[in-house]
Design an enzyme around this catalytic site. Structure first.
Site, PDB file in Angstrom:
ATOM      1  N   ASP A  99      -8.036   3.321   4.367  1.00  0.00           N
ATOM      2  CA  ASP A  99      -8.380   1.349   4.631  1.00  0.00           C
ATOM      3  C   ASP A  99      -9.361   0.336   2.979  1.00  0.00           C
ATOM      4  OD1 ASP A  99      -8.562   0.051   7.022  1.00  0.00           O
ATOM      5  OD2 ASP A  99     -10.688   0.058   6.050  1.00  0.00           O
TER       6      ASP A  99
ATOM      7  N   LYS B 256       0.764  -1.066  -0.070  1.00  0.00           N
ATOM      8  CA  LYS B 256       0.008  -0.344   0.246  1.00  0.00           C
ATOM      9  C   LYS B 256       0.867   1.174  -0.032  1.00  0.00           C
ATOM     10  CE  LYS B 256      -3.659  -0.625   3.136  1.00  0.00           C
ATOM     11  NZ  LYS B 256      -4.289  -0.126   4.115  1.00  0.00           N
TER      12      LYS B 256
HETATM   13  P1  ITT Z   1      -2.726  -0.739   7.425  1.00  0.00           P
HETATM   14  O1  ITT Z   1      -3.950  -0.662   8.729  1.00  0.00           O
HETATM   15  O2  ITT Z   1      -1.746  -0.210   8.097  1.00  0.00           O
HETATM   16  O3  ITT Z   1      -2.886   0.394   6.429  1.00  0.00           O
HETATM   17  P2  ITT Z   1      -3.183  -3.237   6.540  1.00  0.00           P
HETATM   18  O4  ITT Z   1      -2.990  -4.221   5.336  1.00  0.00           O
HETATM   19  O5  ITT Z   1      -4.013  -3.500   7.715  1.00  0.00           O
HETATM   20  O6  ITT Z   1      -2.218  -2.116   7.076  1.00  0.00           O
HETATM   21  P3  ITT Z   1      -6.176  -2.715   5.805  1.00  0.00           P
HETATM   22  O7  ITT Z   1      -6.750  -2.657   6.952  1.00  0.00           O
HETATM   23  O8  ITT Z   1      -7.032  -1.437   4.827  1.00  0.00           O
HETATM   24  O9  ITT Z   1      -4.740  -2.137   5.703  1.00  0.00           O
HETATM   25  O10 ITT Z   1      -6.747  -3.750   5.092  1.00  0.00           O
HETATM   26  C1  ITT Z   1      -6.465  -3.805   3.757  1.00  0.00           C
HETATM   27  C2  ITT Z   1      -6.285  -5.474   3.358  1.00  0.00           C
HETATM   28  O11 ITT Z   1      -6.821  -5.940   1.503  1.00  0.00           O
HETATM   29  C3  ITT Z   1      -4.254  -5.581   2.915  1.00  0.00           C
HETATM   30  O12 ITT Z   1      -4.150  -5.986   4.179  1.00  0.00           O
HETATM   31  C4  ITT Z   1      -4.629  -6.001   1.868  1.00  0.00           C
HETATM   32  O13 ITT Z   1      -5.119  -8.407   2.318  1.00  0.00           O
HETATM   33  C5  ITT Z   1      -5.717  -5.779   1.067  1.00  0.00           C
HETATM   34  N1  ITT Z   1      -6.089  -5.213  -0.086  1.00  0.00           N
HETATM   35  C6  ITT Z   1      -6.028  -3.701  -0.180  1.00  0.00           C
HETATM   36  N2  ITT Z   1      -6.185  -3.311  -1.264  1.00  0.00           N
HETATM   37  C7  ITT Z   1      -6.031  -4.296  -1.845  1.00  0.00           C
HETATM   38  C8  ITT Z   1      -5.018  -3.743  -2.812  1.00  0.00           C
HETATM   39  O14 ITT Z   1      -4.821  -3.011  -4.328  1.00  0.00           O
HETATM   40  N3  ITT Z   1      -4.308  -4.901  -3.531  1.00  0.00           N
HETATM   41  C9  ITT Z   1      -4.465  -6.481  -3.032  1.00  0.00           C
HETATM   42  N4  ITT Z   1      -5.314  -6.693  -2.111  1.00  0.00           N
HETATM   43  C10 ITT Z   1      -5.724  -5.742  -1.080  1.00  0.00           C
END
Ligand code: ITT
Length: 194
Positions: free
Chosen positions: A67, A13
């Site tokens: 998110d 991300k």
């Molecule tokens: P932060 O909260 O620290 O930003 P996180 O990975 O915990 O990191 P989220 O709670 O927003 O973030 O979870 C988003 C999840 O959704 C992420 O871990 C991926 O598994 C999935 N995801 C989000 N965007 C994606 C993308 O562009 N491609 C693939 N998977 C994605």
């Protein structure tokens, strides 16, 4: 230049967020690793605001948070806000999702992203949402991107997110669409609040 903390601990991300934010008049800094915010919200918007706001307050700087997650129709929108918590590793998460779907012919899904920007006192001043529809393949394809990218197929481009060049994913993804809404607002805000 004003410091902007990119409030994510997810390296995939972070790379994408940096691509959208580079070239703006902000000095981007990484979130301190030890600062972990518990995602107690029930919506992407609540969690994005929570992360931006808490990181801004903890660092005393502007903060931007994302998110996001994958919502699969046949699973009632799961994993949704639990996308990151759906398994320990990307491979576990993908395997669990493919098992949950099994041979279900309804493969419709969408990635959703909400970006929130908080000022140093924690107040959210901008928020934007982006959605990218697609389908879930039966097997992973491609090695780019991160997370669920290898099983997320975009029919218009005949490729998974993991098969696309990063520039294409960034242009059409949920995150790209959220930034396309947020960036003009951010520029307008900066012009009126230099
Ligand atoms: P932060 O909260 O620290 O930003 P996180 O990975 O915990 O990191 P989220 O709670 O927003 O973030 O979870 C988003 C999840 O959704 C992420 O871990 C991926 O598994 C999935 N995801 C989000 N965007 C994606 C993308 O562009 N491609 C693939 N998977 C994605």
């Amino acid at each position: 230049m004003t410091v902007l903390v990119v409030a994510t601990g997810n390296p995939g991300k972070l790379k994408e967020m940096q691509a959208y934010l580079t070239g703006l008049d902000w000095e981007l800094v990484l979130k301190p690793e030890e600062l972990e915010i518990e995602e107690t919200g029930e919506t992407f918007a609540e969690n994005a605001c929570l992360k931006a706001s808490q990181i801004a307050l903890a660092t005393g700087q502007w903060a931007i948070a994302d998110d996001s997650g994958l919502a699969v129709d046949a699973l009632g929108g799961a994993p949704g806000v639990y996308s990151a918590r759906y398994g320990k590793t990307n491979a576990d998460r993908i395997e669990r999702l493919l098992n949950a779907l099994g041979s279900n012919p309804d493969r419709h899904a969408r990635f959703v992203c909400v970006i929130a920007l908080a000022q140093p006192n924690g107040k959210i001043i901008l928020q934007a949402e982006g959605i990218c529809p697609g389908t879930i393949l039966h097997e992973p394809r491609g090695s780019g991107g991160f997370g669920y990218d290898p099983i997320f197929y975009v029919p218009e481009h005949n490729q998974t997110f993991a098969e696309m060049p990063p520039e294409l994913k960034n242009a059409i993804s949920h995150r790209g669409r959220a930034f396309a809404v947020l960036l003009p607002q951010l520029k307008a805000f900066r012009e009126t609040n230099p």
